[in-house]
Design a protein around this motif. Structure first.
Motif, PDB file in Angstrom:
ATOM      1  N   ARG A 236       0.825  -1.213   0.000  1.00 31.91           N
ATOM      2  CA  ARG A 236       0.000   0.000   0.000  1.00 31.91           C
ATOM      3  C   ARG A 236       0.856   1.259   0.000  1.00 31.91           C
ATOM      4  O   ARG A 236       0.565   2.229  -0.711  1.00 31.91           O
ATOM      5  CB  ARG A 236      -0.942   0.001   1.210  1.00 31.91           C
ATOM      6  CG  ARG A 236      -2.015   1.082   1.159  1.00 31.91           C
ATOM      7  CD  ARG A 236      -2.866   1.067   2.407  1.00 31.91           C
ATOM      8  NE  ARG A 236      -2.172   1.663   3.535  1.00 31.91           N
ATOM      9  CZ  ARG A 236      -2.142   2.987   3.779  1.00 31.91           C
ATOM     10  NH1 ARG A 236      -2.744   3.831   2.967  1.00 31.91           N
ATOM     11  NH2 ARG A 236      -1.507   3.433   4.834  1.00 31.91           N
ATOM     12  N   GLN A 237       1.932   1.236   0.774  1.00 37.71           N
ATOM     13  CA  GLN A 237       2.822   2.385   0.814  1.00 37.71           C
ATOM     14  C   GLN A 237       3.575   2.549  -0.515  1.00 37.71           C
ATOM     15  O   GLN A 237       3.840   3.672  -0.935  1.00 37.71           O
ATOM     16  CB  GLN A 237       3.819   2.246   1.969  1.00 37.71           C
ATOM     17  CG  GLN A 237       3.208   2.405   3.342  1.00 37.71           C
ATOM     18  CD  GLN A 237       2.527   3.746   3.520  1.00 37.71           C
ATOM     19  OE1 GLN A 237       2.995   4.775   3.029  1.00 37.71           O
ATOM     20  NE2 GLN A 237       1.414   3.732   4.231  1.00 37.71           N
TER      21      GLN A 237
ATOM     22  N   TYR B 184       2.313   1.904  -3.374  1.00 39.65           N
ATOM     23  CA  TYR B 184       1.328   2.560  -4.239  1.00 39.65           C
ATOM     24  C   TYR B 184       1.231   4.041  -3.917  1.00 39.65           C
ATOM     25  O   TYR B 184       1.210   4.885  -4.823  1.00 39.65           O
ATOM     26  CB  TYR B 184      -0.031   1.889  -4.065  1.00 39.65           C
ATOM     27  CG  TYR B 184      -1.151   2.612  -4.772  1.00 39.65           C
ATOM     28  CD1 TYR B 184      -1.340   2.462  -6.140  1.00 39.65           C
ATOM     29  CD2 TYR B 184      -2.016   3.440  -4.078  1.00 39.65           C
ATOM     30  CE1 TYR B 184      -2.358   3.133  -6.794  1.00 39.65           C
ATOM     31  CE2 TYR B 184      -3.040   4.116  -4.716  1.00 39.65           C
ATOM     32  CZ  TYR B 184      -3.213   3.953  -6.082  1.00 39.65           C
ATOM     33  OH  TYR B 184      -4.212   4.630  -6.720  1.00 39.65           O
ATOM     34  N   VAL B 185       1.181   4.367  -2.630  1.00 44.49           N
ATOM     35  CA  VAL B 185       1.058   5.771  -2.221  1.00 44.49           C
ATOM     36  C   VAL B 185       2.285   6.565  -2.649  1.00 44.49           C
ATOM     37  O   VAL B 185       2.173   7.665  -3.206  1.00 44.49           O
ATOM     38  CB  VAL B 185       0.847   5.869  -0.700  1.00 44.49           C
ATOM     39  CG1 VAL B 185       0.907   7.324  -0.237  1.00 44.49           C
ATOM     40  CG2 VAL B 185      -0.486   5.245  -0.307  1.00 44.49           C
TER      41      VAL B 185
ATOM     42  N   ASN C 184       2.863   5.518  -7.223  1.00 45.43           N
ATOM     43  CA  ASN C 184       1.820   5.866  -8.178  1.00 45.43           C
ATOM     44  C   ASN C 184       1.330   7.301  -8.013  1.00 45.43           C
ATOM     45  O   ASN C 184       1.127   8.015  -9.005  1.00 45.43           O
ATOM     46  CB  ASN C 184       0.657   4.889  -8.037  1.00 45.43           C
ATOM     47  CG  ASN C 184      -0.431   5.143  -9.058  1.00 45.43           C
ATOM     48  OD1 ASN C 184      -0.248   4.939 -10.251  1.00 45.43           O
ATOM     49  ND2 ASN C 184      -1.581   5.594  -8.577  1.00 45.43           N
ATOM     50  N   LYS C 185       1.160   7.730  -6.772  1.00 49.75           N
ATOM     51  CA  LYS C 185       0.622   9.057  -6.537  1.00 49.75           C
ATOM     52  C   LYS C 185       1.657  10.167  -6.728  1.00 49.75           C
ATOM     53  O   LYS C 185       1.318  11.343  -6.618  1.00 49.75           O
ATOM     54  CB  LYS C 185       0.013   9.132  -5.132  1.00 49.75           C
ATOM     55  CG  LYS C 185      -1.228   8.263  -4.987  1.00 49.75           C
ATOM     56  CD  LYS C 185      -1.965   8.513  -3.689  1.00 49.75           C
ATOM     57  CE  LYS C 185      -3.254   7.714  -3.627  1.00 49.75           C
ATOM     58  NZ  LYS C 185      -4.007   7.970  -2.370  1.00 49.75           N
ATOM     59  N   SER C 186       2.902   9.797  -6.989  1.00 55.27           N
ATOM     60  CA  SER C 186       3.932  10.801  -7.279  1.00 55.27           C
ATOM     61  C   SER C 186       4.273  10.876  -8.764  1.00 55.27           C
ATOM     62  O   SER C 186       5.099  11.708  -9.167  1.00 55.27           O
ATOM     63  CB  SER C 186       5.213  10.492  -6.486  1.00 55.27           C
ATOM     64  OG  SER C 186       4.962  10.458  -5.104  1.00 55.27           O
TER      65      SER C 186
ATOM     66  N   LEU D 190       2.584  11.874 -11.480  1.00 57.76           N
ATOM     67  CA  LEU D 190       2.242  13.109 -12.184  1.00 57.76           C
ATOM     68  C   LEU D 190       3.201  14.233 -11.840  1.00 57.76           C
ATOM     69  O   LEU D 190       3.676  14.952 -12.731  1.00 57.76           O
ATOM     70  CB  LEU D 190       0.803  13.514 -11.843  1.00 57.76           C
ATOM     71  CG  LEU D 190       0.301  14.795 -12.528  1.00 57.76           C
ATOM     72  CD1 LEU D 190       0.342  14.636 -14.046  1.00 57.76           C
ATOM     73  CD2 LEU D 190      -1.116  15.133 -12.059  1.00 57.76           C
TER      74      LEU D 190
ATOM     75  N   CYS E  64      10.417  14.858  -4.615  1.00 57.44           N
ATOM     76  CA  CYS E  64       9.793  13.805  -3.816  1.00 57.44           C
ATOM     77  C   CYS E  64       9.970  14.060  -2.317  1.00 57.44           C
ATOM     78  O   CYS E  64       9.090  13.707  -1.518  1.00 57.44           O
ATOM     79  CB  CYS E  64      10.380  12.444  -4.189  1.00 57.44           C
ATOM     80  SG  CYS E  64       9.903  11.869  -5.839  1.00 57.44           S
TER      81      CYS E  64
ATOM     82  N   LYS F 121       7.219  16.316  -1.262  1.00 58.04           N
ATOM     83  CA  LYS F 121       5.893  15.691  -1.220  1.00 58.04           C
ATOM     84  C   LYS F 121       5.828  14.540  -0.225  1.00 58.04           C
ATOM     85  O   LYS F 121       4.935  14.480   0.620  1.00 58.04           O
ATOM     86  CB  LYS F 121       5.512  15.182  -2.612  1.00 58.04           C
ATOM     87  CG  LYS F 121       4.131  14.545  -2.683  1.00 58.04           C
ATOM     88  CD  LYS F 121       3.830  14.040  -4.070  1.00 58.04           C
ATOM     89  CE  LYS F 121       2.379  13.537  -4.178  1.00 58.04           C
ATOM     90  NZ  LYS F 121       2.087  12.445  -3.242  1.00 58.04           N
ATOM     91  N   ILE F 122       6.788  13.612  -0.324  1.00 55.84           N
ATOM     92  CA  ILE F 122       6.706  12.374   0.446  1.00 55.84           C
ATOM     93  C   ILE F 122       7.110  12.582   1.897  1.00 55.84           C
ATOM     94  O   ILE F 122       6.419  12.150   2.826  1.00 55.84           O
ATOM     95  CB  ILE F 122       7.571  11.293  -0.217  1.00 55.84           C
ATOM     96  CG1 ILE F 122       7.050  10.992  -1.627  1.00 55.84           C
ATOM     97  CG2 ILE F 122       7.582  10.024   0.621  1.00 55.84           C
ATOM     98  CD1 ILE F 122       7.962  10.083  -2.434  1.00 55.84           C
TER      99      ILE F 122
END
Length: 260
Positions: free
Chosen positions: A44-45, A47-48, A51-53, A55, A106, A109-110
Motif C-alpha cells: 500500500r505504501q 502505491y502511495v 503511483n501518486k507521485s 504526475l 519527492c 511531497k513524500i
C-alpha cells in the motif's frame, strides 16, 4: 558571551539530533530483519509513494528537459556544437540533474506527507493505542514507509529521466529538426555503464533518506497541532540537506571507482 552560548546550544542540539537519528536507523534495520513483516502495508505504501507521485515527477521532468535544452542550445550554437546537445543533456540528466531534482521534489511531497501523517497519529495518541493493543507501531508505520520509499524512488527517477529526455528531444525536434530516433540514438550512444550504475545506486540511498527523515520527524513529533506542522516542515528541510550530503559522497565515491 550570549552568542557563544547560543552557538554551543545549537551545536549540542544538532549532535543530539544526529545521535537520535542514528539510533532510529539502527532500530529500523533491527525491525526489518525480524518477523512478521507487514507485506500488505508495504504494498500500500509503495502505491502511495510511487503511483501518486508519477504526475508530479512527470511534470517536473518534462519542464526540466525543456528548460535545460532551451537554455543550453544558444551557447552550444555559438561554438557550432549543437550536434553535442543530445549527448550533453543525456549524460547530465542521467548522472546528476535527474536524480537530484526528482529526489528533492519527492522530498517535498513524500517526506512532508509522512511527517504530517505519523505526527498526527502521535498527537492523537493512535500510536500509543497500537502499542497497548499489542501491535508494533514502529514496524507497521515506519519500516514499511522507509522500505517503500527506498524501492520506489529509483523507479520514479528512471521515469523522470525518461520524461526529461523526451522534453529535450521535443525541443530539438521543433528548433533543430532532429528526429526523435536520431536524438535517442545519440543519447544511448553517449550514456555508458559508468553513468547509469552510480546514479541508480545513489537513488536507493535518496529514497532511504526521504523515508527515514519523514518517519523520524513524525514519530517523535511534539504534542499539539503546531508540532505536526513543525514536523512536516522540518522533514522537508532535513531531507533536502541530507540529500545534498549523500549526493556529494556518492559523486566522490563514483569518481574513485567508476572513472576508469
Amino acid at each position: 558571551m550570549a552568542s557563544s552560548l547560543n552557538i554551543a546550544d545549537k551545536t549540542h542540539n544538532v549532535l543530539v539530533e544526529i545521535g537520535d537519528m542514528t539510533l532510529f536507523v539502527k532500530r529500523y534495520f533491527k525491525s526489518f530483519f525480524t518477523i512478521p513483516f507487514e507485506w500488505r502495508e508495504l504494498l500500500r505504501q509503495c502505491y502511495v509513494v510511487g503511483n501518486k507521485s508519477l504526475l508530479l515527477v512527470a511534470v517536473t521532468g518534462f519542464i526540466l528537459g525543456l528548460v535545460f535544452t532551451l537554455q543550453s542550445r544558444p551557447t552550444l550554437a555559438q561554438f557550432g556544437a549543437v550536434s553535442w546537445m543530445p549527448s550533453m543533456v543525456g549524460i547530465s540528466i542521467v548522472r546528476e540533474i535527474g536524480p537530484v531534482i526528482t529526489a528533492l521534489v519527492c522530498a517535498g511531497k513524500i517526506a512532508s506527507g509522512m511527517g504530517a501523517e505519523i505526527g498526527s497519529m502521535r498527537v492523537t495518541e493512535q500510536i500509543d493505542a497500537m502499542e497497548v493493543s499489542g501491535t508494533n507501531p514502529f514496524k507497521y508505520l515506519v519500516v514499511t514507509r522507509i522500505t517503500a520509499t527506498t524501492l520506489m524512488l529509483p523507479l520514479l527517477i528512471i521515469f523522470g529521466d525518461a520524461v526529461a529526455l523526451f522534453g529535450s528531444a521535443l525541443v530539438e525536434y521543433l528548433k533543430g529538426g532532429v528526429s526523435f530516433v536520431l536524438y535517442f540514438n545519440k543519447v544511448f550512444d553517449a550514456i555508458t555503464f559508468n553513468d547509469v550504475v552510480p546514479a541508480t545506486i545513489k537513488s536507493f540511498f535518496f529514497g532511504f533518506v526521504i523515508g527515514l527523515v519523514g518517519c523520524y520527524k513524525g514519530y517523535y513529533c511534539e504534542k499539539g497541532t503546531a508540532g505536526v506542522g513543525k514536523a512536516s516542515n522540518s522533514a522537508v528541510v532535513y531531507a533536502s540537506m541530507i540529500l545534498f550530503v549523500v549526493d556529494f559522497i556518492a559523486v566522490f565515491i563514483s569518481d574513485i571507482f567508476f572513472e576508469i
